[in-house]
Motif scaffolding. Sequence first.
Motif, PDB file in Angstrom:
ATOM      1  N   GLN A 199     -33.693 -37.249 -24.230  1.00  0.00           N
ATOM      2  CA  GLN A 199     -32.594 -36.285 -24.241  1.00  0.00           C
ATOM      3  C   GLN A 199     -31.437 -36.810 -25.092  1.00  0.00           C
ATOM      4  OE1 GLN A 199     -31.182 -35.239 -20.343  1.00  0.00           O
ATOM      5  NE2 GLN A 199     -29.719 -33.750 -21.118  1.00  0.00           N
ATOM      6  N   ASN A 200     -31.160 -38.095 -24.992  1.00  0.00           N
ATOM      7  CA  ASN A 200     -30.096 -38.706 -25.788  1.00  0.00           C
ATOM      8  C   ASN A 200     -30.404 -38.583 -27.286  1.00  0.00           C
ATOM      9  OD1 ASN A 200     -27.800 -40.124 -26.468  1.00  0.00           O
ATOM     10  ND2 ASN A 200     -28.739 -42.120 -26.148  1.00  0.00           N
ATOM     11  N   LYS A 201     -31.659 -38.845 -27.673  1.00  0.00           N
ATOM     12  CA  LYS A 201     -32.055 -38.717 -29.072  1.00  0.00           C
ATOM     13  C   LYS A 201     -31.897 -37.277 -29.552  1.00  0.00           C
ATOM     14  CE  LYS A 201     -35.364 -42.538 -29.258  1.00  0.00           C
ATOM     15  NZ  LYS A 201     -36.785 -42.909 -29.387  1.00  0.00           N
ATOM     16  N   MET A 202     -32.320 -36.335 -28.698  1.00  0.00           N
ATOM     17  CA  MET A 202     -32.202 -34.925 -29.062  1.00  0.00           C
ATOM     18  C   MET A 202     -30.728 -34.536 -29.219  1.00  0.00           C
ATOM     19  SD  MET A 202     -35.299 -33.263 -26.753  1.00  0.00           S
ATOM     20  CE  MET A 202     -34.454 -31.743 -26.601  1.00  0.00           C
ATOM     21  N   GLU A 203     -29.892 -35.010 -28.308  1.00  0.00           N
ATOM     22  CA  GLU A 203     -28.462 -34.701 -28.382  1.00  0.00           C
ATOM     23  C   GLU A 203     -27.845 -35.309 -29.643  1.00  0.00           C
ATOM     24  OE1 GLU A 203     -26.610 -32.709 -26.508  1.00  0.00           O
ATOM     25  OE2 GLU A 203     -28.296 -32.205 -25.230  1.00  0.00           O
ATOM     26  N   LYS A 204     -28.273 -36.521 -29.999  1.00  0.00           N
ATOM     27  CA  LYS A 204     -27.762 -37.150 -31.214  1.00  0.00           C
ATOM     28  C   LYS A 204     -28.181 -36.351 -32.442  1.00  0.00           C
ATOM     29  CE  LYS A 204     -27.270 -41.916 -29.657  1.00  0.00           C
ATOM     30  NZ  LYS A 204     -27.756 -43.302 -29.794  1.00  0.00           N
ATOM     31  N   MET A 205     -29.429 -35.890 -32.472  1.00  0.00           N
ATOM     32  CA  MET A 205     -29.901 -35.089 -33.599  1.00  0.00           C
ATOM     33  C   MET A 205     -29.121 -33.773 -33.679  1.00  0.00           C
ATOM     34  SD  MET A 205     -34.059 -35.848 -33.709  1.00  0.00           S
ATOM     35  CE  MET A 205     -34.393 -34.191 -33.371  1.00  0.00           C
ATOM     36  N   HIS A 206     -28.942 -33.149 -32.517  1.00  0.00           N
ATOM     37  CA  HIS A 206     -28.197 -31.888 -32.457  1.00  0.00           C
ATOM     38  C   HIS A 206     -26.755 -32.124 -32.927  1.00  0.00           C
ATOM     39  CE1 HIS A 206     -27.204 -27.866 -31.169  1.00  0.00           C
ATOM     40  NE2 HIS A 206     -26.204 -28.329 -30.444  1.00  0.00           N
ATOM     41  N   ASN A 207     -26.159 -33.212 -32.480  1.00  0.00           N
ATOM     42  CA  ASN A 207     -24.798 -33.557 -32.871  1.00  0.00           C
ATOM     43  C   ASN A 207     -24.712 -33.780 -34.384  1.00  0.00           C
ATOM     44  OD1 ASN A 207     -22.094 -34.234 -32.649  1.00  0.00           O
ATOM     45  ND2 ASN A 207     -22.524 -36.374 -32.204  1.00  0.00           N
ATOM     46  N   LYS A 208     -25.718 -34.461 -34.938  1.00  0.00           N
ATOM     47  CA  LYS A 208     -25.753 -34.719 -36.383  1.00  0.00           C
ATOM     48  C   LYS A 208     -25.827 -33.405 -37.153  1.00  0.00           C
ATOM     49  CE  LYS A 208     -28.266 -37.251 -39.933  1.00  0.00           C
ATOM     50  NZ  LYS A 208     -29.436 -38.064 -40.242  1.00  0.00           N
ATOM     51  N   LYS A 209     -26.675 -32.470 -36.686  1.00  0.00           N
ATOM     52  CA  LYS A 209     -26.791 -31.174 -37.345  1.00  0.00           C
ATOM     53  C   LYS A 209     -25.465 -30.416 -37.280  1.00  0.00           C
ATOM     54  CE  LYS A 209     -31.742 -30.475 -36.616  1.00  0.00           C
ATOM     55  NZ  LYS A 209     -32.755 -29.682 -35.919  1.00  0.00           N
ATOM     56  N   LEU A 210     -24.814 -30.469 -36.132  1.00  0.00           N
ATOM     57  CA  LEU A 210     -23.523 -29.795 -35.990  1.00  0.00           C
ATOM     58  C   LEU A 210     -22.470 -30.425 -36.904  1.00  0.00           C
ATOM     59  CD1 LEU A 210     -23.319 -29.142 -32.137  1.00  0.00           C
ATOM     60  CD2 LEU A 210     -23.756 -27.483 -33.948  1.00  0.00           C
ATOM     61  N   LYS A 266     -43.541 -47.174  -7.001  1.00  0.00           N
ATOM     62  CA  LYS A 266     -43.310 -45.747  -7.185  1.00  0.00           C
ATOM     63  C   LYS A 266     -41.876 -45.516  -7.688  1.00  0.00           C
ATOM     64  CE  LYS A 266     -44.673 -42.505  -4.099  1.00  0.00           C
ATOM     65  NZ  LYS A 266     -44.582 -41.710  -2.848  1.00  0.00           N
ATOM     66  N   LYS A 267     -40.910 -46.170  -7.071  1.00  0.00           N
ATOM     67  CA  LYS A 267     -39.512 -46.029  -7.484  1.00  0.00           C
ATOM     68  C   LYS A 267     -39.311 -46.584  -8.897  1.00  0.00           C
ATOM     69  CE  LYS A 267     -37.687 -44.083  -3.945  1.00  0.00           C
ATOM     70  NZ  LYS A 267     -37.118 -42.755  -4.021  1.00  0.00           N
ATOM     71  N   GLU A 268     -39.997 -47.682  -9.179  1.00  0.00           N
ATOM     72  CA  GLU A 268     -39.899 -48.280 -10.500  1.00  0.00           C
ATOM     73  C   GLU A 268     -40.451 -47.318 -11.558  1.00  0.00           C
ATOM     74  OE1 GLU A 268     -40.359 -52.818 -11.897  1.00  0.00           O
ATOM     75  OE2 GLU A 268     -42.216 -51.886 -11.174  1.00  0.00           O
ATOM     76  N   GLN A 269     -41.562 -46.659 -11.270  1.00  0.00           N
ATOM     77  CA  GLN A 269     -42.146 -45.686 -12.192  1.00  0.00           C
ATOM     78  C   GLN A 269     -41.221 -44.474 -12.355  1.00  0.00           C
ATOM     79  OE1 GLN A 269     -45.969 -44.884 -10.459  1.00  0.00           O
ATOM     80  NE2 GLN A 269     -46.973 -46.624 -11.457  1.00  0.00           N
ATOM     81  N   GLU A 270     -40.653 -44.030 -11.236  1.00  0.00           N
ATOM     82  CA  GLU A 270     -39.721 -42.897 -11.306  1.00  0.00           C
ATOM     83  C   GLU A 270     -38.515 -43.258 -12.177  1.00  0.00           C
ATOM     84  OE1 GLU A 270     -38.653 -41.810  -7.326  1.00  0.00           O
ATOM     85  OE2 GLU A 270     -40.668 -41.103  -6.834  1.00  0.00           O
ATOM     86  N   ASN A 271     -37.998 -44.458 -11.975  1.00  0.00           N
ATOM     87  CA  ASN A 271     -36.852 -44.913 -12.765  1.00  0.00           C
ATOM     88  C   ASN A 271     -37.209 -45.019 -14.250  1.00  0.00           C
ATOM     89  OD1 ASN A 271     -35.165 -45.009 -10.567  1.00  0.00           O
ATOM     90  ND2 ASN A 271     -35.451 -47.208 -10.209  1.00  0.00           N
ATOM     91  N   GLU A 272     -38.404 -45.543 -14.533  1.00  0.00           N
ATOM     92  CA  GLU A 272     -38.845 -45.644 -15.923  1.00  0.00           C
ATOM     93  C   GLU A 272     -38.971 -44.256 -16.552  1.00  0.00           C
ATOM     94  OE1 GLU A 272     -42.424 -47.955 -15.945  1.00  0.00           O
ATOM     95  OE2 GLU A 272     -41.369 -49.822 -15.493  1.00  0.00           O
ATOM     96  N   GLN A 273     -39.489 -43.304 -15.758  1.00  0.00           N
ATOM     97  CA  GLN A 273     -39.618 -41.923 -16.246  1.00  0.00           C
ATOM     98  C   GLN A 273     -38.234 -41.325 -16.499  1.00  0.00           C
ATOM     99  OE1 GLN A 273     -42.446 -40.324 -17.124  1.00  0.00           O
ATOM    100  NE2 GLN A 273     -41.134 -38.688 -17.871  1.00  0.00           N
ATOM    101  N   ILE A 274     -37.320 -41.552 -15.580  1.00  0.00           N
ATOM    102  CA  ILE A 274     -35.954 -41.041 -15.750  1.00  0.00           C
ATOM    103  C   ILE A 274     -35.321 -41.646 -16.996  1.00  0.00           C
ATOM    104  CG2 ILE A 274     -33.616 -41.108 -14.764  1.00  0.00           C
ATOM    105  CD1 ILE A 274     -34.955 -40.832 -11.985  1.00  0.00           C
ATOM    106  N   ILE A 275     -35.496 -42.968 -17.172  1.00  0.00           N
ATOM    107  CA  ILE A 275     -34.944 -43.642 -18.354  1.00  0.00           C
ATOM    108  C   ILE A 275     -35.564 -43.078 -19.617  1.00  0.00           C
ATOM    109  CG2 ILE A 275     -34.893 -45.844 -19.590  1.00  0.00           C
ATOM    110  CD1 ILE A 275     -34.524 -47.202 -16.827  1.00  0.00           C
TER     111      ILE A 275
END
Length: 155
Positions: free
Chosen positions: A57-68, A42-51
């Motif tokens: 979120q990191n990809k979205m932030e990079k795209m947003h940063n690129k647009k800016l 269960k913890k492993e699945q939660e960690n995988e989901q968090i990752i």
Amino acid sequence: MSLRINITEPVEHSTVDEIDEEVTKNGVSEPIIIDLRENFKKKEQENEQIISDLSKQNKMEKMHNKKLQEKISLLEARYQEEKIINEGMRENYKHLQLEITKKNKEIKDINEQLRDIMVHLDSKEQLKKLDMKDDELAKAHLNLVAADKNRQRRK
């Protein structure tokens, strides 16, 4: 039920099977192992989901940063263009101010010439009205006095 496991050395496990082996060595019963395995999964699945979420979120932030960054580059280019245009306009303004000053001087000179012509014509007309003969005109003297600058001109 509370379980305490004393492990004197830190153990790093990468899979559930390795944990099972370690727990079995320490003499822990099967139901506890199953419970630990489920909690671990269960913890492993939660960690995988968090990752996964953090990765998205990191990809979205990079795209947003690129647009800016693209917007910043565009705005910087526009700013430089406006700066050049503004500089050109200032030069044109200075040039036009000089031209206006020259034209105003020319207008002033022309107005003075026109005033002189008007005085000449007015004087000539008044001399005709006097009805003098040519020899009398030849003997006449004309004294010109500088006009007072504060006096209002005729229109």
